[in-house]
Design a protein around this motif. Structure first.
Motif, PDB file in Angstrom:
ATOM      1  N   ASP A 150      40.808  40.023  50.313  1.00  0.00           N
ATOM      2  CA  ASP A 150      41.295  39.389  49.088  1.00  0.00           C
ATOM      3  C   ASP A 150      42.450  38.437  49.355  1.00  0.00           C
ATOM      4  O   ASP A 150      43.323  38.718  50.187  1.00  0.00           O
ATOM      5  CB  ASP A 150      41.734  40.467  48.096  1.00  0.00           C
ATOM      6  N   SER A 151      42.464  37.351  48.611  1.00  0.00           N
ATOM      7  CA  SER A 151      43.494  36.321  48.794  1.00  0.00           C
ATOM      8  C   SER A 151      44.856  36.816  48.305  1.00  0.00           C
ATOM      9  O   SER A 151      44.958  37.784  47.542  1.00  0.00           O
ATOM     10  CB  SER A 151      43.128  35.076  48.004  1.00  0.00           C
ATOM     11  N   LEU A 152      45.885  36.122  48.747  1.00  0.00           N
ATOM     12  CA  LEU A 152      47.249  36.428  48.319  1.00  0.00           C
ATOM     13  C   LEU A 152      47.678  35.509  47.179  1.00  0.00           C
ATOM     14  O   LEU A 152      48.759  35.630  46.643  1.00  0.00           O
ATOM     15  CB  LEU A 152      48.215  36.289  49.496  1.00  0.00           C
ATOM     16  N   LYS A 153      46.807  34.540  46.865  1.00  0.00           N
ATOM     17  CA  LYS A 153      47.168  33.619  45.781  1.00  0.00           C
ATOM     18  C   LYS A 153      45.925  33.098  45.060  1.00  0.00           C
ATOM     19  O   LYS A 153      44.802  33.274  45.524  1.00  0.00           O
ATOM     20  CB  LYS A 153      47.981  32.450  46.340  1.00  0.00           C
ATOM     21  N   ALA A 154      46.195  32.453  43.939  1.00  0.00           N
ATOM     22  CA  ALA A 154      45.129  31.810  43.166  1.00  0.00           C
ATOM     23  C   ALA A 154      45.354  30.302  43.216  1.00  0.00           C
ATOM     24  O   ALA A 154      46.428  29.846  43.605  1.00  0.00           O
ATOM     25  CB  ALA A 154      45.181  32.293  41.720  1.00  0.00           C
ATOM     26  N   SER A 155      44.345  29.532  42.856  1.00  0.00           N
ATOM     27  CA  SER A 155      44.510  28.081  42.788  1.00  0.00           C
ATOM     28  C   SER A 155      43.996  27.537  41.458  1.00  0.00           C
ATOM     29  O   SER A 155      42.802  27.268  41.304  1.00  0.00           O
ATOM     30  CB  SER A 155      43.790  27.404  43.957  1.00  0.00           C
ATOM     31  N   PHE A 156      44.922  27.383  40.536  1.00  0.00           N
ATOM     32  CA  PHE A 156      44.622  26.808  39.220  1.00  0.00           C
ATOM     33  C   PHE A 156      44.051  25.393  39.390  1.00  0.00           C
ATOM     34  O   PHE A 156      43.020  25.053  38.796  1.00  0.00           O
ATOM     35  CB  PHE A 156      45.916  26.787  38.402  1.00  0.00           C
ATOM     36  N   GLY A 320      44.554  37.926  54.537  1.00  0.00           N
ATOM     37  CA  GLY A 320      44.605  38.446  53.173  1.00  0.00           C
ATOM     38  C   GLY A 320      44.921  39.926  53.146  1.00  0.00           C
ATOM     39  O   GLY A 320      45.659  40.421  54.001  1.00  0.00           O
ATOM     40  N   GLN A 321      44.348  40.623  52.192  1.00  0.00           N
ATOM     41  CA  GLN A 321      44.611  42.060  52.045  1.00  0.00           C
ATOM     42  C   GLN A 321      43.478  42.703  51.250  1.00  0.00           C
ATOM     43  O   GLN A 321      42.595  42.007  50.753  1.00  0.00           O
ATOM     44  CB  GLN A 321      45.943  42.278  51.312  1.00  0.00           C
ATOM     45  N   ILE A 322      43.520  44.041  51.165  1.00  0.00           N
ATOM     46  CA  ILE A 322      42.634  44.744  50.235  1.00  0.00           C
ATOM     47  C   ILE A 322      43.498  45.088  49.026  1.00  0.00           C
ATOM     48  O   ILE A 322      44.394  45.917  49.117  1.00  0.00           O
ATOM     49  CB  ILE A 322      42.070  46.057  50.841  1.00  0.00           C
ATOM     50  N   CYS A 326      42.713  44.487  41.266  1.00  0.00           N
ATOM     51  CA  CYS A 326      42.140  43.153  41.497  1.00  0.00           C
ATOM     52  C   CYS A 326      42.925  42.053  40.801  1.00  0.00           C
ATOM     53  O   CYS A 326      42.830  40.884  41.180  1.00  0.00           O
ATOM     54  CB  CYS A 326      40.681  43.126  41.056  1.00  0.00           C
ATOM     55  N   ARG A 327      43.720  42.400  39.809  1.00  0.00           N
ATOM     56  CA  ARG A 327      44.471  41.383  39.061  1.00  0.00           C
ATOM     57  C   ARG A 327      45.783  40.973  39.724  1.00  0.00           C
ATOM     58  O   ARG A 327      46.384  39.964  39.344  1.00  0.00           O
ATOM     59  CB  ARG A 327      44.798  41.894  37.651  1.00  0.00           C
ATOM     60  N   PHE A 328      46.250  41.776  40.686  1.00  0.00           N
ATOM     61  CA  PHE A 328      47.555  41.500  41.296  1.00  0.00           C
ATOM     62  C   PHE A 328      47.531  41.687  42.802  1.00  0.00           C
ATOM     63  O   PHE A 328      46.822  42.558  43.318  1.00  0.00           O
ATOM     64  CB  PHE A 328      48.632  42.420  40.696  1.00  0.00           C
ATOM     65  N   VAL A 329      48.332  40.882  43.478  1.00  0.00           N
ATOM     66  CA  VAL A 329      48.543  41.063  44.913  1.00  0.00           C
ATOM     67  C   VAL A 329      49.364  42.342  45.091  1.00  0.00           C
ATOM     68  O   VAL A 329      50.224  42.657  44.259  1.00  0.00           O
ATOM     69  CB  VAL A 329      49.298  39.823  45.453  1.00  0.00           C
ATOM     70  N   ASN A 330      49.090  43.103  46.150  1.00  0.00           N
ATOM     71  CA  ASN A 330      49.849  44.339  46.395  1.00  0.00           C
ATOM     72  C   ASN A 330      51.319  44.010  46.616  1.00  0.00           C
ATOM     73  O   ASN A 330      51.642  43.011  47.255  1.00  0.00           O
ATOM     74  CB  ASN A 330      49.332  45.054  47.644  1.00  0.00           C
ATOM     75  N   THR A 331      52.194  44.864  46.107  1.00  0.00           N
ATOM     76  CA  THR A 331      53.632  44.599  46.297  1.00  0.00           C
ATOM     77  C   THR A 331      54.096  45.222  47.605  1.00  0.00           C
ATOM     78  O   THR A 331      53.576  46.224  48.048  1.00  0.00           O
ATOM     79  CB  THR A 331      54.453  45.161  45.125  1.00  0.00           C
TER      80      THR A 331
END
Ligand code: HEM
Ligand SMILES: *[C@@H]1O[C@H](CO)[C@@H](O)[C@H](O)[C@H]1NC(C)=O
Length: 331
Positions: A150-156, A320-322, A326-331
């Motif tokens: 999973d990505s660490l960011k989104a791209s609007f 990336g990460q798991i 799914c709505r947030f990057v892990n802190t």
């Protein structure tokens, strides 16, 4: 000793070589075999329940995977909510008020986290759910390659730029798919997704009112009844979010009727119509005819193109990460 180990390794590679690894070797079929053996069953079961409650959800889940893959690759970037400075892809033009299924993905992720925490990526969930959704509505099935992270960011901006608009010309659609490593055959096969699900008035109004908008083709001009029905759903202004089925014949089923529709000028979206009216070379038209007359051929092509789409720019290994949610990057 060392030599035997290498030999064994080579043998394993050869045995797996044909079926298990994707062309680029990044994703594999049995990625969760040891870490989460029930992953596929859990996803399938959750999709079944969701689609039983809301048949359209099948189409929505398929589209979610597509909108994920076309923006920075199949990395679940589409699932991230806005956070801090980062604006969610959900807010972008093609997605806002249109993309659905996020709660279903949350539910699947919740079930997976109970069974095997921090193991199955949100990007893989999208790929498996899309497959299960299609097959539940009567479409083909295929083996989903796994191991995406999973990505660490989104791209609007990416979502606004890379997701094709329904009023694109054929040239623009071809260029758009080409940018993702998908060819014209993939474009035609994957457009067959519009054999189920719905579109808002906003997405097809131009086609039913603006006479000078496209080369409509005389078939469409003769379909005054078809146009009258669409105009009754969608007035010249207002009711932007009123819905019409993408396939007016069998809107709940995944079949090959989409191709019959577009041959008759009865595709809903302008982007469906351009496949047959702007294809001067005739190559696309031949493919559309073949799919319209042979559902098995369409299914085989569709499955192949879905695997290809599902491999766009995937994150693997320690990229990336798991995500836990799914709505947030892990802190
Ligand atoms: C060829 C370029 C494409 C364009 C321009 C396009 C555009 C659209 C638009 C405008 C809608 C209706 C959205 C709304 O009004 O709310 C839609 C719906 C849909 N699209 Fe596409 N699409 C394309 C390709 C694809 C591909 C490649 C897939 C899947 C692999 C796909 C799957 C779907 C599905 C299943 C729906 C119905 C969703 C639902 O009912 O929730 N589309 N598309
Ligand atoms: C496509 O639709 C957008 C938004 O509705 C509009 O701004 C644009 O002018 C349209 N493009 C064409 C070629 O009609």
């Amino acid at each position: 000793m060392e030599l035997t180990r290498i030999h064994c390794f080579v043998l394993v590679l050869i045995l797996h070589g044909t079926g298990t690894w994707s062309d680029d070797g990044l994703l594999v079929l049995d990625y969760y075999a040891e870490t989460c053996p029930l992953a596929q069953e859990i996803v399938q079961h959750s999709v079944e329940i969701a689609v039983l409650k809301d048949p359209r959800m099948a189409a929505s889940l398929l589209r979610l995977h597509f909108h994920d893959c076309f923006v920075m690759g199949c990395d679940a970037s589409v699932l991230l909510d806005s956070f801090g400075d980062m604006v969610s892809e959900k807010e972008a033009g093609p997605n806002l008020g249109s993309l659905r299924g996020f709660e279903v993905i949350d539910k699947i992720k919740y079930n997976l986290e109970k069974a095997c925490p921090y193991t199955v990526s949100c990007a893989d969930i999208l790929a498996m759910a899309a497959r299960d959704a299609v097959s539940l509505r009567g479409g083909p099935t295929w083996e989903v390659l796994l191991g995406r992270r999973d990505s660490l960011k989104a791209s609007f901006d990416g979502a606004n730029h890379f997701i094709p608009a329904p009023n694109s010309s054929l040239e623009t659609l071809i260029a758009n798919f080409d940018h993702q490593g998908l060819d014209v055959e993939d474009l035609v096969a994957l457009s067959g997704s519009h054999t189920f699900g719905k579109a808002r008035c906003l997405s097809f109004r131009q086609r039913i009112y603006d006479e000078n908008f496209q080369e409509q083709g005389d078939r469409y001009e003769r379909n005054t009844m078809f146009r009258r029905i669409l105009r009754s759903i969608c007035p010249q202004s207002g009711r932007d979010h009123a819905l019409a089925p993408l396939d007016f014949m069998t809107s709940a089923r995944f079949d090959n009727h989409y191709f019959n529709n577009i041959l008759q000028g009865k595709g809903l979206l302008p982007s469906d119509n351009v496949l047959v009216v702007q294809d001067h070379g005739g190559e696309i038209r031949r493919q559309v005819w073949a799919y319209a007359s042979n559902p098995q051929l369409f299914y085989a092509s569709f499955a192949k193109s879905m695997v290809k789409m599902g491999s766009i720019n995937v994150l693997v290994g320690d990229e990336g990460q798991i995500r836990k949610n799914c709505r947030f990057v892990n802190t």
